[in-house]
Design a protein around this motif. Structure first.
Motif, PDB file in Angstrom:
ATOM      1  N   TYR A 127       0.861  -1.186   0.000  1.00 52.62           N
ATOM      2  CA  TYR A 127       0.000   0.000   0.000  1.00 52.62           C
ATOM      3  C   TYR A 127       0.895   1.234   0.000  1.00 52.62           C
ATOM      4  O   TYR A 127       1.838   1.337   0.773  1.00 52.62           O
ATOM      5  CB  TYR A 127      -0.919   0.003   1.227  1.00 52.62           C
ATOM      6  CG  TYR A 127      -1.967  -1.085   1.158  1.00 52.62           C
ATOM      7  CD1 TYR A 127      -3.121  -0.909   0.401  1.00 52.62           C
ATOM      8  CD2 TYR A 127      -1.787  -2.291   1.812  1.00 52.62           C
ATOM      9  CE1 TYR A 127      -4.080  -1.912   0.309  1.00 52.62           C
ATOM     10  CE2 TYR A 127      -2.736  -3.301   1.731  1.00 52.62           C
ATOM     11  CZ  TYR A 127      -3.884  -3.104   0.983  1.00 52.62           C
ATOM     12  OH  TYR A 127      -4.820  -4.094   0.886  1.00 52.62           O
ATOM     13  N   SER A 128       0.556   2.161  -0.899  1.00 48.73           N
ATOM     14  CA  SER A 128       1.420   3.326  -1.011  1.00 48.73           C
ATOM     15  C   SER A 128       0.626   4.609  -0.728  1.00 48.73           C
ATOM     16  O   SER A 128      -0.322   4.572   0.051  1.00 48.73           O
ATOM     17  CB  SER A 128       2.068   3.330  -2.404  1.00 48.73           C
ATOM     18  OG  SER A 128       3.071   4.293  -2.458  1.00 48.73           O
TER      19      SER A 128
ATOM     20  N   GLU B  86      -2.952   6.367  -6.734  1.00 48.79           N
ATOM     21  CA  GLU B  86      -2.010   5.769  -5.792  1.00 48.79           C
ATOM     22  C   GLU B  86      -0.643   5.659  -6.449  1.00 48.79           C
ATOM     23  O   GLU B  86      -0.522   5.254  -7.612  1.00 48.79           O
ATOM     24  CB  GLU B  86      -2.507   4.370  -5.358  1.00 48.79           C
ATOM     25  CG  GLU B  86      -1.707   3.838  -4.163  1.00 48.79           C
ATOM     26  CD  GLU B  86      -2.214   2.520  -3.602  1.00 48.79           C
ATOM     27  OE1 GLU B  86      -3.393   2.190  -3.786  1.00 48.79           O
ATOM     28  OE2 GLU B  86      -1.388   1.821  -2.968  1.00 48.79           O
ATOM     29  N   THR B  87       0.378   6.011  -5.708  1.00 46.10           N
ATOM     30  CA  THR B  87       1.741   5.952  -6.241  1.00 46.10           C
ATOM     31  C   THR B  87       2.246   4.502  -6.212  1.00 46.10           C
ATOM     32  O   THR B  87       1.666   3.653  -5.532  1.00 46.10           O
ATOM     33  CB  THR B  87       2.691   6.851  -5.423  1.00 46.10           C
ATOM     34  OG1 THR B  87       2.682   6.369  -4.068  1.00 46.10           O
ATOM     35  CG2 THR B  87       2.223   8.300  -5.426  1.00 46.10           C
TER      36      THR B  87
ATOM     37  N   PRO C  97      -3.706   0.875   6.612  1.00 51.15           N
ATOM     38  CA  PRO C  97      -3.911   1.984   5.679  1.00 51.15           C
ATOM     39  C   PRO C  97      -4.909   1.700   4.550  1.00 51.15           C
ATOM     40  O   PRO C  97      -5.355   2.632   3.875  1.00 51.15           O
ATOM     41  CB  PRO C  97      -2.517   2.174   5.071  1.00 51.15           C
ATOM     42  CG  PRO C  97      -1.906   0.797   5.108  1.00 51.15           C
ATOM     43  CD  PRO C  97      -2.456   0.129   6.335  1.00 51.15           C
ATOM     44  N   ALA C  98      -5.280   0.418   4.321  1.00 46.08           N
ATOM     45  CA  ALA C  98      -6.061   0.096   3.115  1.00 46.08           C
ATOM     46  C   ALA C  98      -7.424   0.796   3.060  1.00 46.08           C
ATOM     47  O   ALA C  98      -7.795   1.317   1.996  1.00 46.08           O
ATOM     48  CB  ALA C  98      -6.240  -1.420   3.003  1.00 46.08           C
ATOM     49  N   PRO C  99      -8.193   0.829   4.165  1.00 51.98           N
ATOM     50  CA  PRO C  99      -9.530   1.438   4.037  1.00 51.98           C
ATOM     51  C   PRO C  99      -9.481   2.901   3.590  1.00 51.98           C
ATOM     52  O   PRO C  99     -10.303   3.318   2.770  1.00 51.98           O
ATOM     53  CB  PRO C  99     -10.117   1.304   5.449  1.00 51.98           C
ATOM     54  CG  PRO C  99      -9.400   0.132   6.046  1.00 51.98           C
ATOM     55  CD  PRO C  99      -8.009   0.207   5.500  1.00 51.98           C
ATOM     56  N   VAL C 100      -8.539   3.676   4.106  1.00 50.07           N
ATOM     57  CA  VAL C 100      -8.506   5.094   3.719  1.00 50.07           C
ATOM     58  C   VAL C 100      -8.077   5.266   2.258  1.00 50.07           C
ATOM     59  O   VAL C 100      -8.556   6.167   1.559  1.00 50.07           O
ATOM     60  CB  VAL C 100      -7.599   5.908   4.672  1.00 50.07           C
ATOM     61  CG1 VAL C 100      -7.152   7.214   4.045  1.00 50.07           C
ATOM     62  CG2 VAL C 100      -8.336   6.223   5.941  1.00 50.07           C
ATOM     63  N   LEU C 101      -7.199   4.375   1.789  1.00 53.14           N
ATOM     64  CA  LEU C 101      -6.822   4.460   0.369  1.00 53.14           C
ATOM     65  C   LEU C 101      -8.044   4.183  -0.521  1.00 53.14           C
ATOM     66  O   LEU C 101      -8.233   4.835  -1.555  1.00 53.14           O
ATOM     67  CB  LEU C 101      -5.690   3.477   0.055  1.00 53.14           C
ATOM     68  CG  LEU C 101      -4.328   3.888   0.597  1.00 53.14           C
ATOM     69  CD1 LEU C 101      -3.328   2.746   0.477  1.00 53.14           C
ATOM     70  CD2 LEU C 101      -3.795   5.131  -0.135  1.00 53.14           C
ATOM     71  N   ARG C 102      -8.871   3.247  -0.098  1.00 53.52           N
ATOM     72  CA  ARG C 102     -10.098   2.960  -0.864  1.00 53.52           C
ATOM     73  C   ARG C 102     -11.046   4.170  -0.803  1.00 53.52           C
ATOM     74  O   ARG C 102     -11.699   4.514  -1.799  1.00 53.52           O
ATOM     75  CB  ARG C 102     -10.758   1.706  -0.268  1.00 53.52           C
ATOM     76  CG  ARG C 102     -11.891   1.161  -1.084  1.00 53.52           C
ATOM     77  CD  ARG C 102     -11.420   0.539  -2.405  1.00 53.52           C
ATOM     78  NE  ARG C 102     -12.550   0.174  -3.239  1.00 53.52           N
ATOM     79  CZ  ARG C 102     -12.922   0.816  -4.343  1.00 53.52           C
ATOM     80  NH1 ARG C 102     -12.255   1.876  -4.784  1.00 53.52           N
ATOM     81  NH2 ARG C 102     -13.973   0.425  -5.033  1.00 53.52           N
TER      82      ARG C 102
END
Ligand code: NAD
Length: 494
Positions: A4-5, A12-13, A180-185
């Motif tokens: 996750y970046s 997303e980078t 961090p995954a939920p906020v990236l989504r």
């Protein structure tokens, strides 16, 4: 393995380019499930710059059109509710229904922020002087940043960014490196809802990313939620760099249980408030102040309920309590249980016996009796499924204990006496108070915040305080005179 970046400028980078990364564990089985890139100073500056570039155009979008983006975002979150709840379970460990509840509570702030055209209205006075009118306007600050803890991977960021961007600011979010995954989504869904690139960015990272946000001249305000030592650090460092700061910290929430309370109701409330989300809630009840002789009857009610509690993988149906966030946190909570026993408290239920063979970070519900205010398990935040019963003589000594505690986040009284409840609401030195309500988290249109070492800064989060925090006021005084003579005295209204 997925890395996750960061989410900068609408996408997303590439995480494979990261110079440093950390593992993300599945708390239910202890396995490394992914990694998270740690932002360098340059990565963080790029996110701030993206937000800075987006600010001018976004601040000029009418509040109504900003709200329309949030309306579409709300619909998208609802459409992806199951997927988001699963992501939360996978990286946090809480049970699925609890993750859904977190999303609903977060969405309530989005709903509140959809009313921004009304919330941003200023005040107007016609004729403050003869032929003179005055009004106030609320304008955005610029680039603002949020730093959030692991225990609510979506709800806590949603306490911050919906109101911030509705007010016309642009945002850099630094979620917990543990999930961090939920906020990236969420960032992808904001883009899908039509939010212009750069208005909402996500930086994953540790102290380096946070320090860059705290010191950067283009960041105007910092919203923080996390533990008290970090909150104090954030508050002092960001304030020293001239930023507006709200920093919410840790907690030790007491339930004051009067002998006249309905014990069936109170014990059910306690089960959820102490053990829900494995006690990893800043509003969890971790102490019961049992007045007079009520403790024995309470224990009788609690013990069978604790024995029946379903502990396991939060993704499995019917589970009521999942694992803790990490091996290190599990060890820390277990060391508090040791400390309680060593200092003379009576461990009625020891959760270390629950799922002891599992590789997951499980700890069962733990119950202590005979806890005294000098003990470490009373003084410090444990942040796990450990409930302490302190026996107190009367209401006044219970109230005094709450008021002497260094934390003042939430508290609740359980009683049938309106008179006592009223006195409690008035006298208790705590920011959020429940009367027969164990977890009195204010709704989105009120503001959330503790007192004492549970909050640093004058403004609480979301609700009216959220709008105040993310705007600055301007007062305009105007007249349209035919002629003006030079005036050398302090002007007064005629
Ligand atoms: P934490 O303080 O360890 O981390 C919070 C955030 O700060 C994370 O994003 C983390 O990366 C960052 N951080 C950690 N150490 C840092 C440092 N030295 N310098 C700069 N940044 C740093 O908190 P946590 O363990 O993620 O969350 C649990 C804590 O949060 C508990 O104390 C809980 O009470 C508190 N909490 C409070 C509220 C509230 O509303 N008051 C709400 C939720 C959680």
């Amino acid at each position: 393995m997925r890395i996750y970046s960061h989410y900068i400028d609408g996408h997303e980078t590439d995480g494979s380019q990261a110079q440093a990364s950390l593992p993300i564990f599945n708390p239910a089985n202890g396995e490394e499930q992914a990694r998270v890139a740690l932002a360098s100073k340059a990565d963080t500056e790029r996110a701030i710059d993206s937000a800075k570039q987006a600010f001018d155009a976004w601040s000029k979008v009418s509040p109504l059109n900003r709200a329309r983006v949030l309306f579409r975002f709300k619909a998208l979150v609802e459409a992806h509710m199951d997927e988001l709840a699963e992501l939360i379970c996978l990286q946090h460990g809480k049970v699925l229904e609890d993750a859904r509840g977190e999303l609903v509570r977060g969405l309530e702030v989005v709903e509140f922020a959809c009313g921004i055209p009304h919330l941003l209205k200023g005040e107007h006075t016609e004729q403050v002087g003869t032929g003179v009118d005055a009004w106030s306007i609320n304008q955005p600050l610029g680039v603002v940043a949020g730093i959030s803890p692991f225990n609510f991977p979506v709800m806590v960021p949603m306490w911050m960014f919906p109101i911030a961007i509705a007010c016309g600011n642009t945002f850099v979010m630094k979620p917990s490196e543990k999930n961090p995954a939920p906020v990236l989504r969420i960032a992808e869904l904001l883009t899908q809802a039509g939010l212009p690139d750069g208005v909402f960015n996500v930086i994953n990272g540790d102290k380096l990313a946070v320090d860059t946000l705290l010191c950067h001249q283009d960041v105007q305000a910092i919203s923080f939620v996390g533990s008290t030592p970090v909150a104090e650090y954030i508050y002092s460092k960001a304030s020293a760099h001239g930023k507006r700061v709200q920093a919410l910290g840790g907690a030790k929430n007491h339930m004051l249980l009067m002998p006249d309370a309905d014990l069936e109701l109170a014990s059910n409330a306690l089960m959820g408030a102490a053990y829900g989300s494995a006690g990893e809630r800043c509003m969890a009840i971790s102490v019961v102040l049992a007045v007079a002789d009520v403790a024995d009857a309470l224990i009788e009610k609690l013990q069978p309920k604790i024995a029946a509690l379903k502990v396991g993988n939060g993704l499995e149906p019917g589970m009521e309590m999942g694992p803790l966030i990490s091996r290190a946190h599990l060890d820390k909570v277990c060391s508090y249980i040791d400390s309680g026993i060593q200092q003379g408290a009576v461990c009625l239920v020891d959760g270390r016996n629950t799922l002891a063979d599992s590789e997951g970070f499980f700890l069962g519900a733990t119950l202590f009796d005979g806890v005294t205010p000098e003990m470490q398990i009373y003084r410090e935040e444990i942040f796990g499924p450990v409930l302490c019963i302190v026996r107190v003589a009367d209401y006044d000594s219970a109230l005094a204990l709450i008021n002497q505690h260094e934390f003042g986040n939430g508290t609740a009284i359980f009683t049938q006496s309106g008179e006592l409840a009223r006195d409690f609401c008035h006298s208790v030195q705590v920011g959020m108070v429940g009367v027969n309500v164990p977890i009195p988290v204010p709704m989105a249109f009120h503001s959330f915040g503790g007192w004492k070492r549970s909050l640093f800064g004058p403004l609480h989060m979301h609700g009216p305080d959220g709008v105040r925090f993310y705007t600055r006021r301007k007062a305009v005084t105007a007249r349209w005179p035919k002629q003006l003579s030079a005036d050398f005295i302090m002007p007064t209204m005629k």
